[in-house]
Write a protein that holds these residues in place. Structure first.
Motif, PDB file in Angstrom:
ATOM      1  N   GLY A   1       0.816  -1.213   0.000  1.00 41.25           N
ATOM      2  CA  GLY A   1       0.000   0.000   0.000  1.00 41.25           C
ATOM      3  C   GLY A   1       0.845   1.255   0.000  1.00 41.25           C
ATOM      4  O   GLY A   1       1.806   1.355   0.760  1.00 41.25           O
ATOM      5  N   SER A   2       0.472   2.221  -0.837  1.00 39.37           N
ATOM      6  CA  SER A   2       1.243   3.459  -0.930  1.00 39.37           C
ATOM      7  C   SER A   2       0.785   4.503   0.080  1.00 39.37           C
ATOM      8  O   SER A   2       1.573   5.341   0.519  1.00 39.37           O
ATOM      9  CB  SER A   2       1.128   4.033  -2.348  1.00 39.37           C
ATOM     10  OG  SER A   2      -0.232   4.233  -2.694  1.00 39.37           O
ATOM     11  N   ASP A   3      -0.498   4.481   0.475  1.00 39.21           N
ATOM     12  CA  ASP A   3      -1.012   5.499   1.386  1.00 39.21           C
ATOM     13  C   ASP A   3      -0.399   5.377   2.771  1.00 39.21           C
ATOM     14  O   ASP A   3       0.010   6.363   3.387  1.00 39.21           O
ATOM     15  CB  ASP A   3      -2.544   5.450   1.454  1.00 39.21           C
ATOM     16  CG  ASP A   3      -3.078   4.040   1.645  1.00 39.21           C
ATOM     17  OD1 ASP A   3      -2.294   3.085   1.485  1.00 39.21           O
ATOM     18  OD2 ASP A   3      -4.277   3.889   1.935  1.00 39.21           O
TER      19      ASP A   3
ATOM     20  N   ALA B   1       2.826   0.135  -4.414  1.00 39.57           N
ATOM     21  CA  ALA B   1       2.148  -1.056  -3.891  1.00 39.57           C
ATOM     22  C   ALA B   1       2.327  -2.226  -4.851  1.00 39.57           C
ATOM     23  O   ALA B   1       1.372  -2.821  -5.331  1.00 39.57           O
ATOM     24  CB  ALA B   1       0.672  -0.766  -3.656  1.00 39.57           C
ATOM     25  N   VAL B   2       3.585  -2.545  -5.112  1.00 42.92           N
ATOM     26  CA  VAL B   2       3.935  -3.433  -6.215  1.00 42.92           C
ATOM     27  C   VAL B   2       3.239  -4.796  -6.141  1.00 42.92           C
ATOM     28  O   VAL B   2       2.822  -5.339  -7.158  1.00 42.92           O
ATOM     29  CB  VAL B   2       5.476  -3.594  -6.290  1.00 42.92           C
ATOM     30  CG1 VAL B   2       6.036  -4.230  -5.040  1.00 42.92           C
ATOM     31  CG2 VAL B   2       5.888  -4.386  -7.517  1.00 42.92           C
ATOM     32  N   ILE B   3       3.072  -5.352  -4.959  1.00 44.41           N
ATOM     33  CA  ILE B   3       2.442  -6.672  -4.836  1.00 44.41           C
ATOM     34  C   ILE B   3       0.946  -6.579  -5.087  1.00 44.41           C
ATOM     35  O   ILE B   3       0.384  -7.300  -5.927  1.00 44.41           O
ATOM     36  CB  ILE B   3       2.732  -7.292  -3.462  1.00 44.41           C
ATOM     37  CG1 ILE B   3       4.226  -7.611  -3.329  1.00 44.41           C
ATOM     38  CG2 ILE B   3       1.905  -8.556  -3.251  1.00 44.41           C
ATOM     39  CD1 ILE B   3       4.628  -8.164  -1.975  1.00 44.41           C
ATOM     40  N   ASN B   4       0.263  -5.670  -4.351  1.00 44.73           N
ATOM     41  CA  ASN B   4      -1.192  -5.556  -4.491  1.00 44.73           C
ATOM     42  C   ASN B   4      -1.601  -5.145  -5.906  1.00 44.73           C
ATOM     43  O   ASN B   4      -2.514  -5.733  -6.494  1.00 44.73           O
ATOM     44  CB  ASN B   4      -1.729  -4.538  -3.492  1.00 44.73           C
ATOM     45  CG  ASN B   4      -2.104  -5.173  -2.175  1.00 44.73           C
ATOM     46  OD1 ASN B   4      -1.816  -6.355  -1.950  1.00 44.73           O
ATOM     47  ND2 ASN B   4      -2.717  -4.424  -1.289  1.00 44.73           N
ATOM     48  N   ASN B   5      -0.936  -4.138  -6.447  1.00 49.07           N
ATOM     49  CA  ASN B   5      -1.342  -3.636  -7.761  1.00 49.07           C
ATOM     50  C   ASN B   5      -1.018  -4.614  -8.893  1.00 49.07           C
ATOM     51  O   ASN B   5      -1.732  -4.654  -9.904  1.00 49.07           O
ATOM     52  CB  ASN B   5      -0.678  -2.288  -8.036  1.00 49.07           C
ATOM     53  CG  ASN B   5      -1.290  -1.178  -7.201  1.00 49.07           C
ATOM     54  OD1 ASN B   5      -2.420  -1.284  -6.753  1.00 49.07           O
ATOM     55  ND2 ASN B   5      -0.537  -0.111  -6.972  1.00 49.07           N
TER      56      ASN B   5
ATOM     57  N   GLY C   1      -4.580  -5.089 -10.254  1.00 47.83           N
ATOM     58  CA  GLY C   1      -4.643  -4.357 -11.519  1.00 47.83           C
ATOM     59  C   GLY C   1      -4.125  -5.155 -12.705  1.00 47.83           C
ATOM     60  O   GLY C   1      -4.613  -5.019 -13.829  1.00 47.83           O
ATOM     61  N   GLY C   2      -3.123  -5.991 -12.453  1.00 44.80           N
ATOM     62  CA  GLY C   2      -2.549  -6.754 -13.552  1.00 44.80           C
ATOM     63  C   GLY C   2      -3.120  -8.146 -13.720  1.00 44.80           C
ATOM     64  O   GLY C   2      -2.605  -8.947 -14.522  1.00 44.80           O
TER      65      GLY C   2
ATOM     66  N   VAL D   1       9.739  -9.275  -8.753  1.00 44.17           N
ATOM     67  CA  VAL D   1      11.176  -9.059  -8.538  1.00 44.17           C
ATOM     68  C   VAL D   1      11.723  -8.044  -9.545  1.00 44.17           C
ATOM     69  O   VAL D   1      12.495  -7.129  -9.179  1.00 44.17           O
ATOM     70  CB  VAL D   1      11.956 -10.392  -8.641  1.00 44.17           C
ATOM     71  CG1 VAL D   1      13.456 -10.133  -8.665  1.00 44.17           C
ATOM     72  CG2 VAL D   1      11.606 -11.306  -7.475  1.00 44.17           C
ATOM     73  N   ILE D   2      11.318  -8.167 -10.809  1.00 38.52           N
ATOM     74  CA  ILE D   2      11.771  -7.235 -11.850  1.00 38.52           C
ATOM     75  C   ILE D   2      11.318  -5.810 -11.530  1.00 38.52           C
ATOM     76  O   ILE D   2      12.090  -4.849 -11.639  1.00 38.52           O
ATOM     77  CB  ILE D   2      11.247  -7.675 -13.236  1.00 38.52           C
ATOM     78  CG1 ILE D   2      11.940  -8.972 -13.681  1.00 38.52           C
ATOM     79  CG2 ILE D   2      11.474  -6.573 -14.274  1.00 38.52           C
ATOM     80  CD1 ILE D   2      11.311  -9.620 -14.890  1.00 38.52           C
ATOM     81  N   GLN D   3      10.070  -5.683 -11.106  1.00 39.53           N
ATOM     82  CA  GLN D   3       9.552  -4.361 -10.750  1.00 39.53           C
ATOM     83  C   GLN D   3      10.318  -3.781  -9.568  1.00 39.53           C
ATOM     84  O   GLN D   3      10.656  -2.583  -9.551  1.00 39.53           O
ATOM     85  CB  GLN D   3       8.063  -4.453 -10.411  1.00 39.53           C
ATOM     86  CG  GLN D   3       7.188  -4.761 -11.605  1.00 39.53           C
ATOM     87  CD  GLN D   3       5.724  -4.812 -11.223  1.00 39.53           C
ATOM     88  OE1 GLN D   3       5.048  -3.797 -11.126  1.00 39.53           O
ATOM     89  NE2 GLN D   3       5.232  -6.015 -10.983  1.00 39.53           N
TER      90      GLN D   3
END
Length: 216
Positions: free
Chosen positions: A129-131, A163-167, A171-172, A188-190
Motif C-alpha cells: 500500500g502506498s497510502d 504497492a507493487v504486490i497488491n497492484n 490491476g494486472g 522481482v523485476i519491478q
C-alpha cells in the motif's frame, strides 16, 4: 558537564523486537486472505470494507464510474484507513518498534538506497500500500529521522510501481493469465527497477548538491 541524553541511543529491548515483528506482519499482507482469528493480523482486514454488496464488489464508491466524482469518492474511501493507521503508528512508536527497525534495516537500506533503517517498516508496507507508507514517511521527516534528500529518494522508490504486490495482483490480473513469466519474477523485476530509479534520483541529488556547493 552532564551527559547529553539526546545523543544517547535508546536501548532496544525484547518488547521493541516483538512490536516490530507484529507491525511488519500486520503491514506485510501475509494474513490478508487468512480465515479465522489470524485475519486480525492484517491491516487491510482491520481497516474493513464499507458497503460491499455480495459478489459484485460494488460499494459506496460505485462500480464502473469515471471522472472527477469517481476519483473524489475513491480518495474519500482512504480517509478512515489512514486515520486508523495514524493511531496504530503512534502505538507501535511508543512500543519502540522503530528503534528495532533501525538496527535491522540500516545495513540494508543505507547501501541499497541511502535511506535510514528507521524507514524499514515503511519500506515493507510500500509493497502492499502506498497510502500507509506515505503517512509513515511524513512522520519520519517530521520527527527529524529522515532528511529532505532521503525523503526524495524514498518517495521516488515508492511511487514508481506503487504497492507493487497488491497492484500487480489486482490491476494486472487480466494480464497474468497470458503472461509467459510467473508472478514472482514479475514482482522481482519491478522491485529491481524501483531500486534503480531511486538510485538514479540519489545520484542526481548528489551531483546537483556538489554543483550547488561549488557555485557558492
Amino acid at each position: 558537564m552532564p551527559e547529553n541524553t539526546l545523543l544517547t541511543k535508546p536501548r532496544v529491548t525484547v518488547k521493541n523486537w516483538i512490536a516490530l515483528i507484529f507491525l511488519v506482519v500486520i503491514l506485510s499482507g501475509i494474513f490478508q486472505r487468512s480465515t479465522g482469528p489470524l485475519q486480525v493480523l492484517d491491516f487491510t482486514n482491520l481497516s474493513g470494507k464499507f458497503g460491499v454488496i455480495g459478489d459484485t464488489g460494488a460499494n459506496f464508491i460505485g462500480k464502473g464510474g469515471s471522472g472527477a466524482k469517481d476519483g473524489f469518492m475513491a480518495g474519500l474511501n482512504l480517509i478512515p484507513a489512514v486515520m486508523f493507521f495514524c493511531g496504530l503508528l503512534n502505538v507501535f512508536q511508543e512500543l519502540g518498534a522503530f528503534e528495532a527497525a533501525s538496527i535491522v534495516f540500516n545495513p540494508i537500506l543505507k547501501p541499497l538506497m541511502g535511506i535510514p533503517g528507521t524507514a524499514g517498516v515503511a519500506f515493507i508496507s510500500s509493497f502492499t500500500g502506498s497510502d500507509v507508507a506515505a503517512v509513515m514517511t511524513r512522520e519520519l521527516v517530521d520527527n527529524g529521522e529522515m532528511t529532505d534528500e532521503e525523503r526524495t529518494i524514498f518517495t521516488s522508490y515508492q511511487y514508481a510501481g506503487s504497492a507493487v504486490i497488491n497492484n500487480t495482483i489486482t490491476g494486472g490480473a487480466p494480464l497474468l493469465a497470458i503472461s509467459p513469466i510467473a508472478l514472482g519474477p514479475i514482482i522481482v523485476i519491478q522491485f529491481v527497477c524501483k531500486v534503480i530509479g531511486a538510485n538514479i534520483v540519489r545520484v542526481v541529488l548528489k551531483v546537483s548538491g556538489k554543483k550547488h556547493k561549488e557555485g557558492k
